[in-house]
Write an enzyme that holds these catalytic residues in place. Sequence first.
Site, PDB file in Angstrom:
ATOM      1  N   GLU A  76      -0.382  -1.591   6.479  1.00  0.00           N
ATOM      2  CA  GLU A  76       0.797  -1.236   5.408  1.00  0.00           C
ATOM      3  C   GLU A  76       0.775  -1.740   3.922  1.00  0.00           C
ATOM      4  O   GLU A  76       0.802  -0.707   3.242  1.00  0.00           O
ATOM      5  CB  GLU A  76       2.177  -1.317   6.042  1.00  0.00           C
ATOM      6  CG  GLU A  76       3.219  -0.829   5.074  1.00  0.00           C
ATOM      7  CD  GLU A  76       3.362   0.766   4.890  1.00  0.00           C
ATOM      8  OE1 GLU A  76       3.892   1.228   3.996  1.00  0.00           O
ATOM      9  OE2 GLU A  76       2.751   1.317   5.774  1.00  0.00           O
ATOM     10  N   ASP A  77       0.383  -2.832   4.043  1.00  0.00           N
ATOM     11  CA  ASP A  77       0.491  -3.497   2.750  1.00  0.00           C
ATOM     12  C   ASP A  77      -0.926  -4.114   2.132  1.00  0.00           C
ATOM     13  O   ASP A  77      -0.905  -4.834   0.967  1.00  0.00           O
ATOM     14  CB  ASP A  77       1.350  -4.813   2.740  1.00  0.00           C
ATOM     15  CG  ASP A  77       2.742  -4.271   2.970  1.00  0.00           C
ATOM     16  OD1 ASP A  77       3.151  -3.451   2.826  1.00  0.00           O
ATOM     17  OD2 ASP A  77       3.527  -5.263   3.516  1.00  0.00           O
TER      18      ASP A  77
END
Length: 696
Positions: free
Chosen positions: A76-77
């Site tokens: 996600e990051d």
Amino acid sequence: MLRQYELVERVKAYAPDADEALLNRAYVYTVQKHGTQKRASGDPYFSHPVEVAGLMTDLKLDQETIITALLHDTVEDTLATIDDIRANFGPEVARLVDGVTKLSKIEAMPEDERAAENLRKFLLAMSEDIRVLLVKLADRLHNMRTLHFIKSPDKRRRIARETMDIYAPLAERVGMYEYMREMQLLAFEQVEPEGYQTITGRLEQIRRQDGGQVDSIALAIKQALAEAGLKVEVWGREKHPYSIWRKMAERHVSFEQVTDIMAFRVIAENEADCYRAMGVLHQTWQFIPGRFKDYISTPKNNGYRSLHTSLIYENSMRVEVQIRTREMHRTNEFGLAAHWAYKQGDRPDGAVGWLRDLIEIVDASHDAEELLEHTRLAIYQDRIFAFTPKGALHQLPKGSTPVDFAFAVHTDLGAQTLGAKINGRHMPLRTPLGNGDVVEIIKGKKAEPQLSWLGFVVTGKARAAIRRSVRLKERAEVALIGSKLFDEIAALLPAKIGKKAIREAVKRLGLEDEEALMYAIGSAKLEDREVMEALVPGSTAELPDRTDWSGQERVISIRGLTPGVGFQLAECCRPVPGDRIVGLRKAGEGVEVHAISCFSLASGIDADWLDLSWGNRSVGALGRLRITLYDRPGTLAEMAGIFAQNVANVKMLQQVQQDHPFSTYEVDLEVQDLAHLTRITSALRASDAVAQADRI
């Protein structure tokens, strides 16, 4: 923050065969990928996944879960992909990381959609592997511990509210009470800061003033049990601040009126000693009737087992006592995680039976708002116990009815419910069940869920199933109307329409099948021209544009009347062009025109009957509908929008009934003919704002 070797040592302490190299590689991977990213606290971002992994080691979970916790934010990051995870750590870890990642991708959604959509993905991911839930709960718990570093009060409150509404109840439903209590306390501080400060302040004041009273009561309990030959551990505490706040709100009482502030826990050596200890305590101090609960013989759905009682101690002080074994205590505090053993392939089933109900709710819910309502009903509420005639036990929320019970036993049984016996007596389906009731469901093969049941059922599973059944029934009715309208459309075409032409039309319109075509026609999602062009391309080239008759003068002509004789359309049946009609002529009066199906014609009216028909295209007839809307903001506007889209002028609108969560209206509409009125009815039935729509 845990160092690399500390994390590995923790895992090896309870799983000596764990792959140390793989754990080291996962730790380094998350540190490298998150690089210089920072959290709101100013700490390196990778400190968060490391702490989440540490929480997983506290629960002694398998190495795949620990690695998933380390990697859960990388996709996600960072620039990492699921393919990277699969190549480096294997397909099982990749699947788990993907499951957790899907839950995080909705953070940018609007707030009114976020909670429900998060929940939908959450439940579906949990159905794949419960470890996704365990990692996500640990992720949320650590985020809540650092929530105070976020500068925006609104963002803190939003995250706290979502935690209170979704994550804490889910932690409770899998028996992770330690997680639930800490989440509730941290969220309570943000959502109700004044209440939090007041209650924690009063508890601190009690601690300063009681002079060791909690310890002295715990000692008295231990001594009483020791004298009876029982070897136990006893400790006491003030009740959870959020629990006190909720009790104050539910009972509408002040802090001083909450009598059982103190709670004590007794750890016995075995199950038999638990019951012996309960007997000793009831002989030593007066117990409060109605407050004894045996969750050992009848555990909660999440596997929770304990004996609960409330005693009147000296000076009329009320104290709550919980009695359990050490094994029960561990399971009660950490639930599913306490006995999750993937290396042996064990898959706890009974403790997650409720999860299957939640997945059914996901399938049955129509939209995000409905899903959130149903699921909150499923994961909240105090429970009661009721039995089938054969003795099978079912747990339900307080206030549940025989209909809720039937759906809890099986969805098909709920759908076929006709009536019910409670403790051998026929009772109304809306009767609330009590603890220990024996419920026998009377079913019928042709029975089906009724819309009126939504007025009294309380379980999310029942509400979702009823709404789904009602929608399917309405869809079938709309499709039937659509097939009749289709015949009228096909009659205007220059060629006879066969099955092949219909199949081709379905493809051209991008629909699934013939039923979807009929539904689209019946619900006014397709214009006549679109259908004609799809059936026979080029067939509408010579047709004039649809006449805009909304502004035409109201003209009704009837064939079969003597010239000059006046007439009026009957108020009782409101006939419109397209209905078969007859006239009733009384001496000295005009002719009253009725639909042939009008109930009043069967009442023996003293009048001459005239065989009538509609004249040339009549305009402006009034049709009357009874429409039941869901009682929520915007539904009335949506109904008005449907009238406008279908060029129908509202001549009268009157609310005739309000029965939460529904409001019923009668509406007179100026319509062109029966087909026009049918289209409007179909469009109403297809709307999410409308529970029911019928012509009067």
